[in-house]
Design an enzyme around this catalytic site. Structure first.
Site, PDB file in Angstrom:
ATOM      1  N   ARG A 162       7.774  -0.950 -18.396  1.00 36.92           N
ATOM      2  CA  ARG A 162       6.935  -1.133 -17.146  1.00 36.92           C
ATOM      3  C   ARG A 162       7.415  -2.287 -16.593  1.00 36.92           C
ATOM      4  O   ARG A 162       6.729  -3.082 -15.932  1.00 36.92           O
ATOM      5  CB  ARG A 162       5.594  -1.000 -17.106  1.00 36.92           C
ATOM      6  CG  ARG A 162       5.022   0.319 -17.681  1.00 36.92           C
ATOM      7  CD  ARG A 162       5.313   1.405 -16.782  1.00 36.92           C
ATOM      8  NE  ARG A 162       5.032   2.737 -17.412  1.00 36.92           N
ATOM      9  CZ  ARG A 162       5.694   3.334 -18.321  1.00 36.92           C
ATOM     10  NH1 ARG A 162       6.798   3.187 -18.503  1.00 36.92           N
ATOM     11  NH2 ARG A 162       5.162   4.513 -18.940  1.00 36.92           N
ATOM     12  N   SER A 237      -2.416   4.442 -14.960  1.00 34.30           N
ATOM     13  CA  SER A 237      -2.802   3.394 -15.795  1.00 34.30           C
ATOM     14  C   SER A 237      -2.890   2.000 -15.195  1.00 34.30           C
ATOM     15  O   SER A 237      -1.758   1.554 -14.545  1.00 34.30           O
ATOM     16  CB  SER A 237      -1.698   3.182 -16.742  1.00 34.30           C
ATOM     17  OG  SER A 237      -1.381   4.704 -17.355  1.00 34.30           O
ATOM     18  N   GLU A 333      -0.896  -3.232 -15.055  1.00 33.44           N
ATOM     19  CA  GLU A 333       0.500  -2.724 -14.587  1.00 33.44           C
ATOM     20  C   GLU A 333       0.656  -2.817 -13.195  1.00 33.44           C
ATOM     21  O   GLU A 333       1.486  -2.753 -12.752  1.00 33.44           O
ATOM     22  CB  GLU A 333       0.534  -1.355 -15.244  1.00 33.44           C
ATOM     23  CG  GLU A 333       1.648  -0.598 -14.987  1.00 33.44           C
ATOM     24  CD  GLU A 333       1.602   1.051 -15.525  1.00 33.44           C
ATOM     25  OE1 GLU A 333       1.350   0.916 -16.684  1.00 33.44           O
ATOM     26  OE2 GLU A 333       1.922   1.961 -14.649  1.00 33.44           O
TER      27      GLU A 333
HETATM   28  C1  LIG Z   1      -2.566   9.335 -10.830  1.00 34.93           C
HETATM   29  C2  LIG Z   1      -1.172   8.355 -11.181  1.00 34.93           C
HETATM   30  C3  LIG Z   1      -0.432   8.581 -12.149  1.00 34.93           C
HETATM   31  C4  LIG Z   1       0.567   7.782 -12.515  1.00 34.93           C
HETATM   32  N1  LIG Z   1       1.404   7.994 -13.496  1.00 34.93           N
HETATM   33  C5  LIG Z   1       2.575   6.950 -13.719  1.00 34.93           C
HETATM   34  C6  LIG Z   1       3.223   7.421 -14.821  1.00 34.93           C
HETATM   35  O1  LIG Z   1       3.081   8.222 -15.625  1.00 34.93           O
HETATM   36  N2  LIG Z   1       4.279   6.524 -15.043  1.00 34.93           N
HETATM   37  C7  LIG Z   1       4.465   5.492 -14.192  1.00 34.93           C
HETATM   38  O2  LIG Z   1       5.430   4.683 -14.640  1.00 34.93           O
HETATM   39  N3  LIG Z   1       3.779   5.187 -13.391  1.00 34.93           N
HETATM   40  C8  LIG Z   1       2.814   5.830 -13.029  1.00 34.93           C
HETATM   41  N4  LIG Z   1       1.977   5.619 -12.005  1.00 34.93           N
HETATM   42  C9  LIG Z   1       2.216   4.545 -11.002  1.00 34.93           C
HETATM   43  C10 LIG Z   1       2.931   4.703  -9.932  1.00 34.93           C
HETATM   44  O3  LIG Z   1       3.045   5.975  -9.462  1.00 34.93           O
HETATM   45  C11 LIG Z   1       4.498   4.192 -10.004  1.00 34.93           C
HETATM   46  O4  LIG Z   1       4.633   2.653 -10.429  1.00 34.93           O
HETATM   47  C12 LIG Z   1       5.280   4.524  -8.894  1.00 34.93           C
HETATM   48  O5  LIG Z   1       6.526   4.149  -8.893  1.00 34.93           O
HETATM   49  C13 LIG Z   1       4.776   3.464  -7.513  1.00 34.93           C
HETATM   50  O6  LIG Z   1       5.445   3.853  -6.487  1.00 34.93           O
HETATM   51  P1  LIG Z   1       4.820   3.770  -5.046  1.00 34.93           P
HETATM   52  O7  LIG Z   1       6.098   4.243  -4.058  1.00 34.93           O
HETATM   53  O8  LIG Z   1       3.699   4.344  -4.620  1.00 34.93           O
HETATM   54  O9  LIG Z   1       5.052   2.049  -5.170  1.00 34.93           O
HETATM   55  P2  LIG Z   1       4.171   1.058  -4.365  1.00 34.93           P
HETATM   56  O10 LIG Z   1       2.576   1.029  -4.817  1.00 34.93           O
HETATM   57  O11 LIG Z   1       3.981   1.307  -2.809  1.00 34.93           O
HETATM   58  O12 LIG Z   1       4.681  -0.283  -4.702  1.00 34.93           O
HETATM   59  C14 LIG Z   1       4.473  -0.838  -6.046  1.00 34.93           C
HETATM   60  C15 LIG Z   1       5.460  -2.015  -6.000  1.00 34.93           C
HETATM   61  O13 LIG Z   1       6.718  -1.850  -5.665  1.00 34.93           O
HETATM   62  C16 LIG Z   1       7.311  -2.705  -4.542  1.00 34.93           C
HETATM   63  N5  LIG Z   1       8.026  -1.619  -3.913  1.00 34.93           N
HETATM   64  C17 LIG Z   1       7.772  -0.520  -3.553  1.00 34.93           C
HETATM   65  N6  LIG Z   1       9.099   0.221  -2.925  1.00 34.93           N
HETATM   66  C18 LIG Z   1       9.904  -0.744  -2.937  1.00 34.93           C
HETATM   67  C19 LIG Z   1      11.351  -0.811  -2.585  1.00 34.93           C
HETATM   68  N7  LIG Z   1      11.954   0.121  -1.834  1.00 34.93           N
HETATM   69  N8  LIG Z   1      12.116  -2.094  -2.836  1.00 34.93           N
HETATM   70  C20 LIG Z   1      11.462  -3.265  -3.402  1.00 34.93           C
HETATM   71  N9  LIG Z   1      10.173  -3.271  -3.664  1.00 34.93           N
HETATM   72  C21 LIG Z   1       9.366  -1.903  -3.671  1.00 34.93           C
HETATM   73  C22 LIG Z   1       5.740  -2.938  -3.805  1.00 34.93           C
HETATM   74  O14 LIG Z   1       6.058  -4.045  -2.889  1.00 34.93           O
HETATM   75  C23 LIG Z   1       4.774  -3.135  -4.993  1.00 34.93           C
HETATM   76  O15 LIG Z   1       4.977  -4.500  -5.484  1.00 34.93           O
HETATM   77  C24 LIG Z   1       0.720   6.503 -11.395  1.00 34.93           C
HETATM   78  C25 LIG Z   1       0.163   6.306 -10.484  1.00 34.93           C
HETATM   79  C26 LIG Z   1      -0.961   7.256 -10.028  1.00 34.93           C
HETATM   80  C27 LIG Z   1      -1.803   6.902  -8.997  1.00 34.93           C
END
Ligand SMILES: Cc1cc2nc3c(=O)[nH]c(=O)nc-3n(C[C@H](O)[C@H](O)[C@H](O)COP(=O)(O)OP(=O)(O)OC[C@H]3O[C@@H](n4cnc5c(N)ncnc54)[C@H](O)[C@@H]3O)c2cc1C
Length: 338
Positions: A162, A237, A333
């Site tokens: 992570r 998580s 995380e």
């Molecule tokens: C129900 C649920 C289950 C989940 N299960 C998992 C799992 O099994 N495994 C796992 O790893 N994660 C899991 N996650 C966490 C999440 O889905 C991941 O971390 C996902 O990659 C976040 O994507 P996002 O586009 O929503 O990012 P955001 O929440 O919008 O951003 C996250 C971070 O990344 C940065 N960011 C976003 N896009 C970019 C970009 N294009 N360039 C540079 N920086 C950027 C943001 O500034 C922020 O710091 C889960 C979340 C939920 C709600």
């Protein structure tokens, strides 16, 4: 929604908490992003994907750039491997479905992870025995200060559990505009040993699974186990599973012989944070409008508050409880946005 000259971010975060930004822009191409980054007003902007791994603690004083760069295509292939390129704004699960439909193997275990492709390398998303780094080819990025493009290979990203360079030395330095994955076209390396993937496949009556079967099994497991953010605000998580020195793990095992733990390497073991949280008495415990989920102790849940800081307050309570009982410091995380 715009209110008092600010834009509400409530629908842009899966916790569903209220927060606002003075400036919000949606970006649909790398060129548009390069132009926007030249604008002094967007210098310190928060880069936002699907908002599924962030917790807003208050209204923002900085602008928000929402990444919506589309597109999925194969850019190179051999008989065995296809390199698939996906725009940072593609919904991660849509990419998984596209790959499964095209019989491209490698990310089926990552089905139904919320969020967008561009955020996947930031924390090296992972689930059910697979991490992004296993199939990562490279990422196209733009330097936020200079506007220059750069390609990051797997070494540059310094992926960990992570974790990646984008969360450490390169924090806020680059925007990911596309991610490219090397996927198998045949002889897929199927991974069914993690969690209850095997059991679920057996329940589905499948003895010789293909990548589509694995994806369906993972979707079924996740749907049963994890709260749907559309119904109950959460970010999956909330904490990382702590990785502790083997000696520390042995010390705890003397006291808690049933403690689950996993070998990482010759020096470290991983302990499931969900188990620690449950043992510390927080699983399913609700305090007002916040709490840890009753099926998955690692998931911090919003039962109806608009205030991110209340969720964070509860998370800190959980961290204190685990520290007191086990002497282990949990690390969030989820990205805290102040
Ligand atoms: C129900 C649920 C289950 C989940 N299960 C998992 C799992 O099994 N495994 C796992 O790893 N994660 C899991 N996650 C966490 C999440 O889905 C991941 O971390 C996902 O990659 C976040 O994507 P996002 O586009 O929503 O990012 P955001 O929440 O919008 O951003 C996250 C971070 O990344 C940065 N960011 C976003 N896009 C970019 C970009 N294009 N360039 C540079 N920086 C950027 C943001 O500034 C922020 O710091 C889960 C979340 C939920 C709600």
């Amino acid at each position: 929604m715009k209110k008092n000259n600010t834009v509400s971010l409530q629908e842009y975060n899966t916790f569903g908490v209220a927060a606002s930004t003075p400036l919000f822009v949606e970006i649909k191409s790398s060129l548009a992003l390069q132009e926007k980054l030249k604008d002094e007003a967007f210098k310190d902007a928060l880069i936002l994907g699907g908002g599924s791994n962030i917790l807003f603690l208050a209204d923002l004083s900085k602008p928000v750039i929402k990444i919506s760069i589309p597109g999925i295509r194969i850019i190179n292939e051999t008989e065995q491997i296809a390199v698939v390129s996906a725009g940072a704004g593609v919904v991660w699960h849509d990419l998984v479905m596209w790959c499964v439909a095209n019989n491209l193997g490698g990310i089926e275990n990552l089905s139904l992870i919320p969020g967008l492709v561009g955020a996947a390398p930031i924390q090296n998303i992972g689930a059910y025995g697979v991490e992004l780094s296993d199939v990562f080819y490279d990422a196209l990025c733009i330097n936020r200060k200079t506007g220059e493009s750069r390609i990051f290979n797997v070494k540059d990203c310094d992926f960990g559990y992570r974790d990646s360079a984008f969360k450490n030395d390169l924090k806020d330095a680059y925007v990911v505009t596309a991610v490219r994955l090397a996927l198998t076209k045949k002889n897929h390396n199927l991974k069914t040993n993690y969690g209850n993937v095997k059991e679920t496949l057996a329940q589905m009556g499948i003895t010789k699974p293909n990548i589509e079967d694995i994806s369906k099994a993972v979707v079924q497991i996740r749907t049963n186990k994890l709260p749907d953010p559309k119904k109950l605000g959460n970010a999956g998580s909330f904490f990382k599973n702590p990785i502790v020195p083997k000696g520390e793990c042995a010390r705890l095992l003397l006291q808690y012989p049933n403690m689950p733990h996993y070998h990482i390497d010759s020096n470290f073991d991983k302990i499931p944070a969900g188990w620690l949280i449950e043992q510390a008495g927080f699983k399913g415990l609700k305090k007002g409008k916040v709490g840890m989920h009753d099926k998955q102790a690692l998931v911090l849940v919003n039962y109806g508050t608009l205030y991110g800081k209340l969720l964070w307050k509860h998370a800190k309570l959980v961290m204190e409880g685990v520290e007191k009982k086990f002497g282990i410091s949990l690390e969030p995380e989820v990205n805290l946005i102040r």
